[in-house]
Motif scaffolding. Sequence first.
Motif, PDB file in Angstrom:
ATOM      1  N   SER A  17      -9.692 -10.665   8.686  1.00 30.03           N
ATOM      2  CA  SER A  17     -10.079  -9.275   8.812  1.00 30.03           C
ATOM      3  C   SER A  17      -8.943  -8.377   8.383  1.00 30.03           C
ATOM      4  O   SER A  17      -7.776  -8.659   8.667  1.00 30.03           O
ATOM      5  N   VAL A  18      -9.262  -7.272   7.690  1.00 35.32           N
ATOM      6  CA  VAL A  18      -8.240  -6.303   7.333  1.00 35.32           C
ATOM      7  C   VAL A  18      -8.288  -5.112   8.267  1.00 35.32           C
ATOM      8  O   VAL A  18      -7.643  -4.105   8.013  1.00 35.32           O
ATOM      9  N   GLU A  19      -9.062  -5.189   9.339  1.00 29.21           N
ATOM     10  CA  GLU A  19      -9.075  -4.124  10.323  1.00 29.21           C
ATOM     11  C   GLU A  19      -7.773  -4.173  11.125  1.00 29.21           C
ATOM     12  O   GLU A  19      -7.241  -5.246  11.393  1.00 29.21           O
ATOM     13  N   PRO A  20      -7.245  -3.007  11.522  1.00 28.36           N
ATOM     14  CA  PRO A  20      -5.972  -2.995  12.231  1.00 28.36           C
ATOM     15  C   PRO A  20      -6.060  -3.625  13.612  1.00 28.36           C
ATOM     16  O   PRO A  20      -6.889  -3.232  14.425  1.00 28.36           O
ATOM     17  N   TRP A  48      -3.721  -8.803   7.297  1.00 29.95           N
ATOM     18  CA  TRP A  48      -2.595  -7.997   7.751  1.00 29.95           C
ATOM     19  C   TRP A  48      -1.348  -8.858   7.877  1.00 29.95           C
ATOM     20  O   TRP A  48      -1.356  -9.861   8.584  1.00 29.95           O
ATOM     21  N   ARG A  98      -4.309  -0.402   5.430  1.00 36.93           N
ATOM     22  CA  ARG A  98      -5.635  -1.038   5.399  1.00 36.93           C
ATOM     23  C   ARG A  98      -6.283  -0.856   4.034  1.00 36.93           C
ATOM     24  O   ARG A  98      -6.864  -1.801   3.481  1.00 36.93           O
ATOM     25  N   LYS A 106      -7.369  -3.840   1.383  1.00 36.02           N
ATOM     26  CA  LYS A 106      -8.715  -3.902   0.799  1.00 36.02           C
ATOM     27  C   LYS A 106      -8.648  -3.847  -0.729  1.00 36.02           C
ATOM     28  O   LYS A 106      -9.440  -4.491  -1.416  1.00 36.02           O
TER      29      LYS A 106
END
Length: 359
Positions: free
Chosen positions: A53-56, A96, A339, A343
């Motif tokens: 996941s690239v969500e923080p 991340w 982020r 992406k």
Amino acid sequence: MKCPQCVYTNPDGVKFCLSCGEKFFKNNTKEDENSLFYEFAHYVDMVPRFERSVEPKFQNVFSRVFRNHSELEAERLFIVGTALTTPKITEVTETWPKPWLFARVFIFALIAFLGLYIGVGYFRNVNFIPGLIIVGAFAVPLTTLIFFWEMNAPQNIAFYRIIYVVFIGGILSMLVALLFFDILKHNINPITIGVAEELAKAITVITFVRYRKYRYILNGLLIGAAVGAGFAAFETAGYALRALLSGDGKNLYTTMLWRGILAPGGHVAWAALTGAAFCRVQGDQPFKFNMLFNIKFLRVFILVILMHALWDTQIPGMFPFGQIFLMVSSWIVVFLLIRAGLKEIGNKKLTFKYHSNIH
């Protein structure tokens, strides 16, 4: 295991020479299943293999800060960005990064500062004062810069280049700012200060990132942070010297303390945001002047100017609470652009694979 290229004796089990980077042979053929960089990154546990996941997730981003890391692992981090250790875009992970070296750098700088402080405060030796000012001025900006360097997922910028940008970019941006101040000498206020200094840093950052080698958003963040770190450190050293010459020793330490606490959300973050916004607009295209008027760049640059102007505004409660709020706000935007940068890498990987499949 002795390297056939430079005859350096390596530990058993490594896949490339720790001295020159030469890829070792296996059964007289090169191992093609992984690139040199992937083997390097996997060996020092830099590449997350499970998180996609690239969500923080802040608990994950800083999860390696308190782990034990060997000195050899730290040394290997500094060889990225060379011709031998820069990965192809398909080998870059869009997850991340998990930086940790920046925390060690801060501890080293803090220990050095305490030693210099003892030399000045306890032994009354004035020879320690220049070192005290230099270390105090560079400690936090350099720590913040190391964080941005570790977050540069493409790993395509060598550390020596970053140091070059810190010194040359820092002093060049200050000289350009002085030129603007000379032009605006009859109209100096928080707004004109914000415009002059941020425009000076923007010109300097764009000078470095306009080359197509630095085409990623994360590259812009890093180069911008390097310029901002140099600007912040040189400026802090100047204010510290003024405080010292005023004859008030306590004012010297107060100046360095507060400028150190607030440094991550000031010049370093603002210049990083400017660099990221420009690289987001430029992408793979050659530099064009009209890129500076693109809304994606202008909205970030104007936000940076407004933050800087508010930072310098003399209103009740602005120091330190307003500046802390602005620092947090700056870093919210920083993480949003990180982020976006991750992406961007994911999209470029998909595009590369799509074209590869067509051909």
